[in-house]
Design a protein around this motif. Structure first.
Motif, short mmCIF file in Angstrom:
data_model
loop_
_atom_site.label_atom_id
_atom_site.label_comp_id
_atom_site.label_asym_id
_atom_site.label_seq_id
_atom_site.Cartn_x
_atom_site.Cartn_y
_atom_site.Cartn_z
N VAL A 1 -7.54 -15.35 18.98
CA VAL A 1 -7.33 -16.66 19.61
C VAL A 1 -7.85 -17.79 18.74
CG1 VAL A 1 -7.33 -15.77 21.96
CG2 VAL A 1 -9.49 -16.44 20.92
N ARG A 2 -8.73 -17.49 17.79
CA ARG A 2 -9.26 -18.51 16.87
C ARG A 2 -8.42 -18.65 15.61
NH1 ARG A 2 -15.37 -16.59 16.72
NH2 ARG A 2 -14.31 -14.64 17.04
N GLY A 3 -7.35 -17.85 15.49
CA GLY A 3 -6.47 -17.96 14.33
C GLY A 3 -6.50 -16.70 13.48
N GLU A 4 -6.07 -16.84 12.24
CA GLU A 4 -5.97 -15.74 11.29
C GLU A 4 -7.30 -15.51 10.58
OE1 GLU A 4 -3.04 -13.93 10.32
OE2 GLU A 4 -2.21 -14.81 12.14
N THR A 5 -7.67 -14.25 10.42
CA THR A 5 -8.84 -13.89 9.64
C THR A 5 -8.40 -12.93 8.54
OG1 THR A 5 -10.29 -14.11 11.56
CG2 THR A 5 -11.14 -12.85 9.69
N PRO A 6 -8.30 -13.39 7.30
CA PRO A 6 -7.85 -12.50 6.22
C PRO A 6 -8.89 -11.41 5.95
CG PRO A 6 -8.38 -14.68 5.35
CD PRO A 6 -8.56 -14.74 6.83
N ALA A 7 -8.42 -10.16 5.87
CA ALA A 7 -9.30 -9.03 5.56
C ALA A 7 -9.07 -8.56 4.13
CB ALA A 7 -9.06 -7.90 6.54
N VAL A 8 -7.81 -8.54 3.71
CA VAL A 8 -7.43 -8.10 2.36
C VAL A 8 -6.38 -9.06 1.86
CG1 VAL A 8 -6.34 -6.24 1.02
CG2 VAL A 8 -7.89 -5.66 2.89
N ASP A 9 -6.51 -9.51 0.62
CA ASP A 9 -5.54 -10.45 0.06
C ASP A 9 -5.11 -10.01 -1.34
OD1 ASP A 9 -3.92 -12.74 -0.12
OD2 ASP A 9 -5.53 -13.89 -1.05
N ASN A 10 -3.84 -9.62 -1.45
CA ASN A 10 -3.24 -9.28 -2.73
C ASN A 10 -3.96 -8.12 -3.44
OD1 ASN A 10 -1.17 -9.65 -4.59
ND2 ASN A 10 -2.36 -11.05 -5.84
N LEU A 11 -4.26 -7.06 -2.70
CA LEU A 11 -4.95 -5.89 -3.23
C LEU A 11 -3.97 -4.94 -3.90
CD1 LEU A 11 -7.58 -4.11 -3.32
CD2 LEU A 11 -6.74 -3.09 -1.19
N SER A 12 -4.25 -4.55 -5.13
CA SER A 12 -3.43 -3.58 -5.86
C SER A 12 -4.32 -2.57 -6.54
CB SER A 12 -2.57 -4.27 -6.93
OG SER A 12 -1.68 -5.20 -6.36
N PHE A 13 -4.02 -1.29 -6.38
CA PHE A 13 -4.72 -0.24 -7.11
C PHE A 13 -3.95 1.06 -7.01
CE2 PHE A 13 -6.50 0.24 -2.87
CZ PHE A 13 -6.64 1.62 -2.71
N SER A 14 -4.25 1.98 -7.89
CA SER A 14 -3.65 3.32 -7.90
C SER A 14 -4.75 4.35 -8.00
CB SER A 14 -2.71 3.49 -9.10
OG SER A 14 -1.61 2.61 -9.00
N VAL A 15 -4.49 5.52 -7.43
CA VAL A 15 -5.42 6.64 -7.49
C VAL A 15 -4.69 7.82 -8.11
CG1 VAL A 15 -6.92 8.19 -6.18
CG2 VAL A 15 -6.59 5.83 -5.41
N ASN A 16 -5.26 8.36 -9.17
CA ASN A 16 -4.67 9.52 -9.84
C ASN A 16 -5.29 10.81 -9.31
OD1 ASN A 16 -2.98 8.03 -11.68
ND2 ASN A 16 -4.83 7.51 -12.80
N GLN A 17 -4.58 11.89 -9.49
CA GLN A 17 -5.08 13.19 -9.05
C GLN A 17 -6.45 13.46 -9.66
OE1 GLN A 17 -2.28 16.35 -9.53
NE2 GLN A 17 -3.72 17.92 -8.93
N GLY A 18 -7.38 13.92 -8.83
CA GLY A 18 -8.73 14.23 -9.29
C GLY A 18 -9.70 13.06 -9.24
N GLU A 19 -9.20 11.84 -8.99
CA GLU A 19 -10.09 10.67 -8.90
C GLU A 19 -10.66 10.54 -7.50
OE1 GLU A 19 -8.46 7.51 -12.16
OE2 GLU A 19 -7.61 7.37 -10.17
N PHE A 20 -11.81 9.91 -7.40
CA PHE A 20 -12.49 9.63 -6.14
C PHE A 20 -12.57 8.12 -6.02
CE2 PHE A 20 -16.30 8.96 -3.56
CZ PHE A 20 -16.06 9.83 -2.51
#
Length: 51
Positions: free
Chosen positions: A17-36
């Motif tokens: 009711v107070r409007g928009e609250t941005p949580a994530v903005d323009n997030l980009s990433f990749s995860v390869n096999q075996g990565e944490f």
């Protein structure tokens, strides 16, 4: 190596009711096999994004 998970320019906002609250903005990433990978932040900052 081909990523097993990729996000490209993801944005997410909460609507209230107070409007928009941005949580994530323009997030980009990749995860390869075996990565944490972790998304960390304070409680209530939008990490869950499950709707």
């Amino acid at each position: 190596m081909e990523p097993v998970l990729s996000f490209d320019s993801v944005s997410f906002s909460y609507h209230s009711v107070r409007g928009e609250t941005p949580a994530v903005d323009n997030l980009s990433f990749s995860v390869n096999q075996g990565e944490f990978t972790v998304l960390a932040g304070p409680s209530g900052c939008g990490k869950g994004m499950v709707g």
